[in-house]
Design an enzyme around this catalytic site. Structure first.
Site, PDB file in Angstrom:
ATOM      1  N   SER A 165       0.849  -1.193   0.000  1.00  0.00           N
ATOM      2  CA  SER A 165       0.000   0.000   0.000  1.00  0.00           C
ATOM      3  C   SER A 165       0.882   1.240   0.000  1.00  0.00           C
ATOM      4  CB  SER A 165      -0.895   0.012   1.240  1.00  0.00           C
ATOM      5  OG  SER A 165      -1.550   1.257   1.395  1.00  0.00           O
ATOM      6  N   TYR A 225      -2.907  -0.703  10.019  1.00  0.00           N
ATOM      7  CA  TYR A 225      -2.846  -1.030   8.596  1.00  0.00           C
ATOM      8  C   TYR A 225      -1.558  -0.478   8.005  1.00  0.00           C
ATOM      9  CZ  TYR A 225      -4.114  -1.150   3.638  1.00  0.00           C
ATOM     10  OH  TYR A 225      -4.126  -1.379   2.288  1.00  0.00           O
TER      11      TYR A 225
END
Length: 265
Positions: free
Chosen positions: A141, A153
């Site tokens: 990401s 995350y």
């Protein structure tokens, strides 16, 4: 999609988290281009349906478990005779954070899916990829290169990016390449409940097809150990990290993840 480096045959591909989102789009692209594909996912309903649609083979897989990753790899090798490309795509997001709302079970689940699955997937696929001179692409990401309010995350994706960059030269010595795709916002069910707010804020959101286009490009590129930034408002390119040279490190020899001795030559 790219072909295996040592065969003119279409590649054999394993896609984790392959039943939905980016993974499902990748499965459709691989099979459309003639590859033999194994879908590894915990969602048996969607996985079986996608397999029936595309001609891929589905293996129910909890990517948090090493044994399940090993079973998915074994299924690919037993069914197709080898393994050439592994797309470690499984991922999730969680709202838990530090403080009063901290959820240890949610935290462990997120780390298991986002980080442990990558380590276990690489470990499970290591031997057949070494035999084929294969390629690994991990879905990380853009939050793996910057802070984010999705703190755990982001932390998991920072870890994945660091793992890919560190494994690049290690696996290159065994004929395996590894790279990370680092998308920004992508139009998948993971952000569907936030899409209206993101749109109103003017955030650029990529399509899953554009991420799979990037996957194509990365698989065709000979380089390894790179984190490729995939964002709707900029061109696909490896992220340029600031260098932190430690020249004395070249004097050390490493074995099994640790320092063994001084180099002698």
């Amino acid at each position: 999609m790219a072909q295996s480096s040592n065969t003119a045959e279409k590649p054999v591909v394993l896609v984790t988290g392959g039943a939905g989102g980016i993974g499902a789009a990748a499965v459709r692209r691989f099979t459309r281009n003639g590859s033999s594909v194994v879908i590894a996912d915990l969602d048996a309903g969607r996985g079986a349906a996608l397999a029936a649609e595309t001609g891929a083979h589905f293996v129910r897989t909890d990517v948090r478990e090493l044994a399940d990753n090993e079973a998915a790899v074994a299924a690919a090798v037993e069914r197709f005779g080898r393994l050439d490309i592994v797309h470690l795509n499984a991922g999730t997001i969680s709202s838990t954070s530090i403080g009063e709302g901290f959820d240890p079970e949610g935290y462990r689940r997120l780390m298991g899916i986002n980080l442990d699955s990558v380590v276990y997937g690489i470990q499970a696929a290591h031997a057949p990829l070494r035999a084929s001179g294969g390629r690994i692409v991990v879905t990380a990401s853009a939050t793996g290169m910057r802070p984010s309010y999705e703190v755990f995350y982001s932390a998991s994706k920072h870890a994945v990016v660091g793992l890919v960059r560190s494994l690049g030269p290690v696996l290159a010595a065994e004929g395996i390449s590894i790279n990370a795709l680092c998308p920004g916002l992508v139009d998948t069910p993971m952000i569907s409940d936030r899409m209206a707010e993101l749109t109103r804020a003017g955030m650029a959101v990529s399509s899953v097809e554009s991420v799979v286009d990037a996957l194509d490009t990365v698989l065709a590129d000979p380089r390894t150990g790179l984190a490729w930034l995939v964002m709707a408002d900029r061109a696909l390119a490896p992220f340029e990290f600031a260098d932190l040279p430690v020249p004395q490190e070249r004097n050390l020899a490493f074995e099994n993840g640790g320092v063994r001795a001084l180099r002698t030559g």
